[in-house]
Every structure is written in C-alpha cells, then in structure tokens.
Write an enzyme that holds these catalytic residues in place. Structure first.
Site, PDB file in Angstrom:
ATOM      1  N   GLN A 105       0.857  -1.309   0.085  1.00  0.00           N
ATOM      2  CA  GLN A 105       0.077  -0.040   0.173  1.00  0.00           C
ATOM      3  C   GLN A 105       0.713   1.318  -0.068  1.00  0.00           C
ATOM      4  OE1 GLN A 105      -3.569  -0.477   2.818  1.00  0.00           O
ATOM      5  NE2 GLN A 105      -2.011  -1.856   3.657  1.00  0.00           N
ATOM      6  N   ILE A 107       3.699   3.906  -1.038  1.00  0.00           N
ATOM      7  CA  ILE A 107       3.979   4.607  -2.252  1.00  0.00           C
ATOM      8  C   ILE A 107       5.437   5.312  -2.344  1.00  0.00           C
ATOM      9  CG2 ILE A 107       1.491   5.489  -2.573  1.00  0.00           C
ATOM     10  CD1 ILE A 107       3.839   7.992  -1.094  1.00  0.00           C
ATOM     11  N   ASP A 108       6.159   4.805  -1.312  1.00  0.00           N
ATOM     12  CA  ASP A 108       7.514   5.511  -1.001  1.00  0.00           C
ATOM     13  C   ASP A 108       8.669   4.499  -2.092  1.00  0.00           C
ATOM     14  OD1 ASP A 108       7.544   3.852   2.196  1.00  0.00           O
ATOM     15  OD2 ASP A 108       8.096   2.812   0.330  1.00  0.00           O
ATOM     16  N   HIS A 123      -1.556   1.350  -4.272  1.00  0.00           N
ATOM     17  CA  HIS A 123      -1.907   2.724  -3.866  1.00  0.00           C
ATOM     18  C   HIS A 123      -1.166   3.370  -4.796  1.00  0.00           C
ATOM     19  CE1 HIS A 123      -4.354   2.036   0.114  1.00  0.00           C
ATOM     20  NE2 HIS A 123      -4.974   1.509  -0.971  1.00  0.00           N
ATOM     21  N   CYS A 155      -0.686  20.675 -15.647  1.00  0.00           N
ATOM     22  CA  CYS A 155      -0.404  20.059 -16.915  1.00  0.00           C
ATOM     23  C   CYS A 155      -0.277  20.921 -17.991  1.00  0.00           C
ATOM     24  CB  CYS A 155      -1.629  19.197 -17.390  1.00  0.00           C
ATOM     25  SG  CYS A 155      -1.495  18.125 -18.757  1.00  0.00           S
ATOM     26  N   CYS A 158      -2.928  20.286 -20.861  1.00  0.00           N
ATOM     27  CA  CYS A 158      -4.386  20.664 -20.704  1.00  0.00           C
ATOM     28  C   CYS A 158      -4.508  21.761 -19.640  1.00  0.00           C
ATOM     29  CB  CYS A 158      -5.437  19.563 -20.706  1.00  0.00           C
ATOM     30  SG  CYS A 158      -5.279  19.015 -19.076  1.00  0.00           S
ATOM     31  N   SER A 195       0.253  -3.170   8.728  1.00  0.00           N
ATOM     32  CA  SER A 195      -0.629  -2.435   8.210  1.00  0.00           C
ATOM     33  C   SER A 195      -1.909  -2.488   9.468  1.00  0.00           C
ATOM     34  CB  SER A 195      -1.153  -2.890   6.833  1.00  0.00           C
ATOM     35  OG  SER A 195      -2.276  -2.278   6.349  1.00  0.00           O
ATOM     36  N   ASN A 220       2.116  -6.917  13.273  1.00  0.00           N
ATOM     37  CA  ASN A 220       1.699  -5.306  13.582  1.00  0.00           C
ATOM     38  C   ASN A 220       1.664  -4.913  14.874  1.00  0.00           C
ATOM     39  OD1 ASN A 220       0.774  -3.071  11.882  1.00  0.00           O
ATOM     40  ND2 ASN A 220      -1.022  -3.154  13.318  1.00  0.00           N
TER      41      ASN A 220
HETATM   42  C1  BV8 Z   1     -11.968   3.081  -3.308  1.00  0.00           C
HETATM   43  C2  BV8 Z   1      -3.221   8.225  -0.279  1.00  0.00           C
HETATM   44  C3  BV8 Z   1     -13.741   3.081  -4.872  1.00  0.00           C
HETATM   45  C4  BV8 Z   1      -1.856   7.569  -0.768  1.00  0.00           C
HETATM   46  C5  BV8 Z   1      -4.743   6.802   1.067  1.00  0.00           C
HETATM   47  C6  BV8 Z   1     -15.509  -0.481   2.329  1.00  0.00           C
HETATM   48  C7  BV8 Z   1     -15.429  -0.124   3.690  1.00  0.00           C
HETATM   49  C8  BV8 Z   1     -15.292   0.846   4.273  1.00  0.00           C
HETATM   50  C9  BV8 Z   1     -14.716   2.140   3.433  1.00  0.00           C
HETATM   51  C10 BV8 Z   1     -14.765   1.926   2.219  1.00  0.00           C
HETATM   52  C11 BV8 Z   1     -14.779   0.807   1.555  1.00  0.00           C
HETATM   53  N1  BV8 Z   1     -14.655   0.559   0.111  1.00  0.00           N
HETATM   54  C12 BV8 Z   1     -14.068   1.883  -0.067  1.00  0.00           C
HETATM   55  C13 BV8 Z   1     -14.312   2.784   0.995  1.00  0.00           C
HETATM   56  C14 BV8 Z   1     -13.717   4.052   1.226  1.00  0.00           C
HETATM   57  C15 BV8 Z   1     -12.108   4.243   1.566  1.00  0.00           C
HETATM   58  C16 BV8 Z   1     -11.683   3.474   2.746  1.00  0.00           C
HETATM   59  O1  BV8 Z   1     -11.094   2.577   2.663  1.00  0.00           O
HETATM   60  N2  BV8 Z   1     -12.015   4.383   3.817  1.00  0.00           N
HETATM   61  C17 BV8 Z   1     -11.650   3.686   5.083  1.00  0.00           C
HETATM   62  C18 BV8 Z   1     -10.454   4.357   5.702  1.00  0.00           C
HETATM   63  C19 BV8 Z   1     -12.884   4.102   6.230  1.00  0.00           C
HETATM   64  N3  BV8 Z   1     -11.455   3.650   0.305  1.00  0.00           N
HETATM   65  C20 BV8 Z   1     -11.236   4.254  -0.781  1.00  0.00           C
HETATM   66  O2  BV8 Z   1     -11.593   5.371  -1.050  1.00  0.00           O
HETATM   67  C21 BV8 Z   1     -10.201   3.685  -1.793  1.00  0.00           C
HETATM   68  N4  BV8 Z   1     -10.875   3.824  -3.167  1.00  0.00           N
HETATM   69  O3  BV8 Z   1     -12.409   2.481  -2.859  1.00  0.00           O
HETATM   70  O4  BV8 Z   1     -12.547   3.635  -4.753  1.00  0.00           O
HETATM   71  C22 BV8 Z   1     -14.361   3.786  -6.092  1.00  0.00           C
HETATM   72  C23 BV8 Z   1     -15.594   3.160  -6.645  1.00  0.00           C
HETATM   73  C24 BV8 Z   1     -16.280   3.768  -7.463  1.00  0.00           C
HETATM   74  C25 BV8 Z   1     -15.807   5.023  -8.209  1.00  0.00           C
HETATM   75  C26 BV8 Z   1     -14.457   5.620  -7.546  1.00  0.00           C
HETATM   76  C27 BV8 Z   1     -13.963   5.256  -6.549  1.00  0.00           C
HETATM   77  C28 BV8 Z   1      -8.844   4.274  -1.947  1.00  0.00           C
HETATM   78  C29 BV8 Z   1      -8.134   3.960  -0.671  1.00  0.00           C
HETATM   79  C30 BV8 Z   1      -6.649   4.566  -0.832  1.00  0.00           C
HETATM   80  C31 BV8 Z   1      -6.607   5.862   0.102  1.00  0.00           C
HETATM   81  N5  BV8 Z   1      -5.168   6.419  -0.087  1.00  0.00           N
HETATM   82  N6  BV8 Z   1      -3.627   7.445   1.124  1.00  0.00           N
HETATM   83  C32 BV8 Z   1      -0.857   7.585   0.068  1.00  0.00           C
HETATM   84  O5  BV8 Z   1      -0.719   8.856   0.545  1.00  0.00           O
HETATM   85  O6  BV8 Z   1      -0.003   6.524   0.622  1.00  0.00           O
HETATM   86  S1  BV8 Z   1      -5.181   6.053   2.484  1.00  0.00           S
HETATM   87  C33 BV8 Z   1      -3.615   5.364   3.375  1.00  0.00           C
HETATM   88  O7  BV8 Z   1      -4.070   4.334   4.212  1.00  0.00           O
HETATM   89  C34 BV8 Z   1      -2.405   5.194   2.438  1.00  0.00           C
HETATM   90  O8  BV8 Z   1      -2.835   4.919   1.053  1.00  0.00           O
HETATM   91  C35 BV8 Z   1      -2.147   3.733   3.273  1.00  0.00           C
HETATM   92  O9  BV8 Z   1      -1.399   2.939   2.048  1.00  0.00           O
HETATM   93  C36 BV8 Z   1      -3.390   3.298   3.689  1.00  0.00           C
HETATM   94  C37 BV8 Z   1      -3.428   1.992   4.702  1.00  0.00           C
HETATM   95  O10 BV8 Z   1      -2.605   2.404   5.822  1.00  0.00           O
HETATM   96  P1  BV8 Z   1      -1.498   1.577   6.382  1.00  0.00           P
HETATM   97  O11 BV8 Z   1      -0.608   1.567   5.347  1.00  0.00           O
HETATM   98  O12 BV8 Z   1      -2.267   0.444   6.924  1.00  0.00           O
HETATM   99  O13 BV8 Z   1      -0.889   2.424   7.579  1.00  0.00           O
HETATM  100  P2  BV8 Z   1      -1.533   2.539   8.899  1.00  0.00           P
HETATM  101  O14 BV8 Z   1      -0.687   3.874   9.420  1.00  0.00           O
HETATM  102  O15 BV8 Z   1      -3.118   2.790   8.787  1.00  0.00           O
HETATM  103  O16 BV8 Z   1      -1.216   1.604   9.880  1.00  0.00           O
HETATM  104  C38 BV8 Z   1       0.171   1.224  10.022  1.00  0.00           C
HETATM  105  C39 BV8 Z   1       0.216   0.233  10.942  1.00  0.00           C
HETATM  106  O17 BV8 Z   1       1.607  -0.272  11.177  1.00  0.00           O
HETATM  107  C40 BV8 Z   1      -0.222   0.512  12.501  1.00  0.00           C
HETATM  108  O18 BV8 Z   1      -1.145  -0.314  13.061  1.00  0.00           O
HETATM  109  C41 BV8 Z   1       1.040   0.559  13.290  1.00  0.00           C
HETATM  110  O19 BV8 Z   1       0.671   0.039  14.769  1.00  0.00           O
HETATM  111  C42 BV8 Z   1       1.991  -0.395  12.605  1.00  0.00           C
HETATM  112  N7  BV8 Z   1       3.310  -0.227  12.781  1.00  0.00           N
HETATM  113  C43 BV8 Z   1       4.133   1.022  12.662  1.00  0.00           C
HETATM  114  N8  BV8 Z   1       5.030   1.029  12.735  1.00  0.00           N
HETATM  115  C44 BV8 Z   1       5.571  -0.191  13.330  1.00  0.00           C
HETATM  116  C45 BV8 Z   1       4.213  -0.818  13.127  1.00  0.00           C
HETATM  117  N9  BV8 Z   1       4.230  -2.499  13.277  1.00  0.00           N
HETATM  118  C46 BV8 Z   1       5.379  -2.774  13.943  1.00  0.00           C
HETATM  119  N10 BV8 Z   1       6.516  -2.401  13.838  1.00  0.00           N
HETATM  120  C47 BV8 Z   1       6.736  -1.013  13.578  1.00  0.00           C
HETATM  121  N11 BV8 Z   1       7.959  -0.524  13.475  1.00  0.00           N
HETATM  122 ZN    ZN Z   2      -3.719  17.334 -18.549  1.00  0.00          ZN
END
Ligand code: BV8
Ligand code: ZN
Length: 259
Positions: A105, A107-108, A123, A155, A158, A195, A220
């Site tokens: 997930q 993007i880095d 992503h 762009c 466009c 994640s 995690n």
């Molecule tokens: C879409 C931008 C459809 C990129 C991000 C069903 C149910 C509920 C909601 C939805 C659903 N279907 C769709 C949705 C809506 C939405 C969604 O999921 N909302 C949720 C949050 C409620 N999803 C969308 O909108 C997706 N698109 O479904 O399109 C559609 C249909 C028709 C027409 C058009 C569209 C798009 C989702 C992508 C969103 N983009 N960011 C970027 O900047 O990266 S969100 C963001 O969250 C990032 O993308 C990231 O990749 C993603 C997931 O997060 P994680 O990677 O899990 O990171 P997080 O911080 O949450 O967790 C890290 C974990 O690591 C923590 O728990 C921590 O404890 C642990 N940790 C940290 N360090 C350590 C560690 N563990 C061990 N050791 C360590 N050292």
């Molecule tokens: Zn364009």
C-alpha cells in the site's frame, strides 16, 4: 520475546512449506526508515493532517495548495529514506524463491530500492506525477520544481491540476490491485506486515486469502480488524521480528541464489 520467537519460527516453517507466499505491506514497514505512518497512536499523520483534505480527490481539487503543503513534507521524508531490514528481507526471500512477491500500500518505492522485483503498488507510487484531467504523466522531479516556485503543478497539455500518482480516497485502484487480487487467490500463505488493515478494498485481500484456503499471518504493533481470522498474529516491532525471522531462515537463505 519468547512467545514471539516461537511464533516467528512457526512463520519460518510456513514460509519454507509454502508453494506461493505473498507479503502485504503497509506504512508500518517504513516507519523504521523514518517515514511516519498514518494511524499509529501518538505519531500517525492523520493525527496532524485531515485525510479528507490531504488524501482525498475532493480535498485535492478544493485546496491544491493545502494538499501540496502536506505532500512537500512527505516527499522530504521519502527522499531521505533508506530501505530497512523488512524491505531487505522480503527482497532476499523473493530472490531465494521463498516469496512470490510483495503487495504494498506504500507509495515510497522502498521495496523496489531494496531489490524486490515483483511489487504490486496497489495505492500507486510517488515516483511520477499525473494530470487529474487528461492522465498525462510527468517525472516527479518536474512536480517538485514547480512546487519549489510556490506554484501548484499544472499540466502542460491541458492546464489540469497535476498530483502525485497515488490513489486518493474516492479514487479507483490501479491495475496492480486486480493483479494482486489474482495472485492472492493462488497463494497458500499471505503475510501482512505493518498495516492497520483499515483501508478498503486492499484490506479485503485478507478474507480473500482465507477463502482461498491460504494461511494468513499478521505482524503488526497494534491489533487489526482481521486478527480474529488470521492463523498467526504477532503484535510486536517489525525490525526485531524480521531479524529473528532471517535468523530462523538462515539455512534456506544461505543456499545458492536461484530465481
Ligand atoms: C475506493 C493516499 C472506490 C496514498 C490513502 C469499504 C468499507 C469502508 C470504506 C470503504 C470501503 N470501500 C471503499 C471505502 C472508502 C475508502 C476507505 O477504505 N475508507 C476507510 C479508511 C474508512 N477507500 C477508498 O476510497 C479507496 N478507493 O474504494 O474507490 C471507487 C468506486 C467507484 C468510483 C470511485 C472510487 C482508496 C483507498 C486509498 C486511500 N489512500 N492515502 C498515500 O498517501 O499513501 S490512505 C492511506 O491508508 C495510505 O494509502 C495507506 O497505504 C493506507 C493504509 O494504511 P496502512 O498502510 O495500513 O498504514 P496505517 O498507518 O493505517 O497502519 C500502520 C500500522 O503499522 C499501524 O497499525 C501501526 O501500529 C503499525 N506499525 C507502525 N510502525 C511499526 C508498526 N508495526 C510494527 N513495527 C513497526 N515499527
Ligand atoms: Zn492534462
């Protein structure tokens, strides 16, 4: 650590047994490369920024300047980052035929930089910019240059707004997600690393793996909504776990490299 060691050796055993193992990584694998994650209590980006403003299409279109303030800080941490032991171990496992690929997930780009070949960037990636109107892509350096002048990148074709080629909330996922979902149906082991498994549809790959009879392992720091259906859950820091896992697999990793 004893319980963790027992679980890690169980994971090592399953990796050696697996015909097609896949990793699913989230932002938690890059925090040890000093890239903040999103939802960690007391440090995640969503405690500082509102995702609706900086990670959604509507936020981007409504306030591109505010969007890019978030991204400039993010780009800086990504640019400085180096792959860590988790990225390196996943690349080693793939090189030794013990891992089919990484679904990320993130993007880095750190999995590529660590040497992973089969990486599903579900992503998107911040290696390029893309026009929101006509989908023309641009090298990210160009986006950067524009940003440095204080202007929002537009762009050349466009005049549409250009954004990093990452999937924002409300955006459809790229082809890599369909390929990743296909690979999951053929996998017999899915290892989720760093994640929160809260973002869909990627999080649904976990139940998808279960319904394809694969073993699911979640490593995690925090609990996830899918812990209850996983075959093995390890709540610990990834760095020490991955070093322990590399030690348990030392023999399999010391054999001649084969692809
Ligand atoms: C879409 C931008 C459809 C990129 C991000 C069903 C149910 C509920 C909601 C939805 C659903 N279907 C769709 C949705 C809506 C939405 C969604 O999921 N909302 C949720 C949050 C409620 N999803 C969308 O909108 C997706 N698109 O479904 O399109 C559609 C249909 C028709 C027409 C058009 C569209 C798009 C989702 C992508 C969103 N983009 N960011 C970027 O900047 O990266 S969100 C963001 O969250 C990032 O993308 C990231 O990749 C993603 C997931 O997060 P994680 O990677 O899990 O990171 P997080 O911080 O949450 O967790 C890290 C974990 O690591 C923590 O728990 C921590 O404890 C642990 N940790 C940290 N360090 C350590 C560690 N563990 C061990 N050791 C360590 N050292
Ligand atoms: Zn364009």
């Amino acid at each position: 650590m004893r319980d963790c060691q027992r679980k890690i050796s169980q994971l090592a055993h399953w990796i050696k047994e697996a015909q097609q193992a896949l990793a699913l990584t989230g932002a938690g694998v890059s925090t040890e490369s000093d890239i903040p994650d999103f939802r960690s209590p007391g440090g995640g980006l969503w405690e500082i920024y509102d995702p609706a403003r900086v990670a959604s299409v509507s936020g981007f279109l409504k306030d591109p300047e505010g969007f890019y303030k978030f991204w400039a800080a993010r780009f800086a941490s990504i640019e400085r980052a180096q792959p860590n032991v988790t990225h390196q171990l996943l690349a080693e496992l793939e090189a030794h035929g013990l891992l089919h690929g990484v679904i990320t997930q993130n993007i880095d780009g750190l999995h590529h930089r660590a040497g992973s070949k089969r990486v599903f960037e579900v992503h998107g990636s911040c290696r390029r910019g893309i026009c929101h109107e006509c989908r023309q892509t641009y090298p990210i350096e160009k986006v950067f240059e524009r940003l440095q002048t204080g202007a929002v990148p537009r762009c050349e074709g466009c005049g549409g707004l250009v954004k990093p080629d990452v999937v924002l909330f409300g955006e459809l996922l790229p082809e890599d997600f369909a390929l990743a979902a296909q690979a999951v149906t053929k996998a017999d082991l899915l290892i989720a690393l760093g994640s929160s498994l809260e973002v869909h549809p990627v999080a649904n790959l976990i139940p998808r793996a279960k319904s394809s009879e694969a073993r699911v392992v979640i490593v995690n720091r925090e609990e996830t909504p899918f812990d209850r259906i996983a075959d093995l859950v390890i709540h610990a820091e990834l760095g020490p776990c991955m070093r322990e896992l590399r030690a348990s697999l030392a023999k399999s990793l010391s054999t001649a490299r084969y692809i």
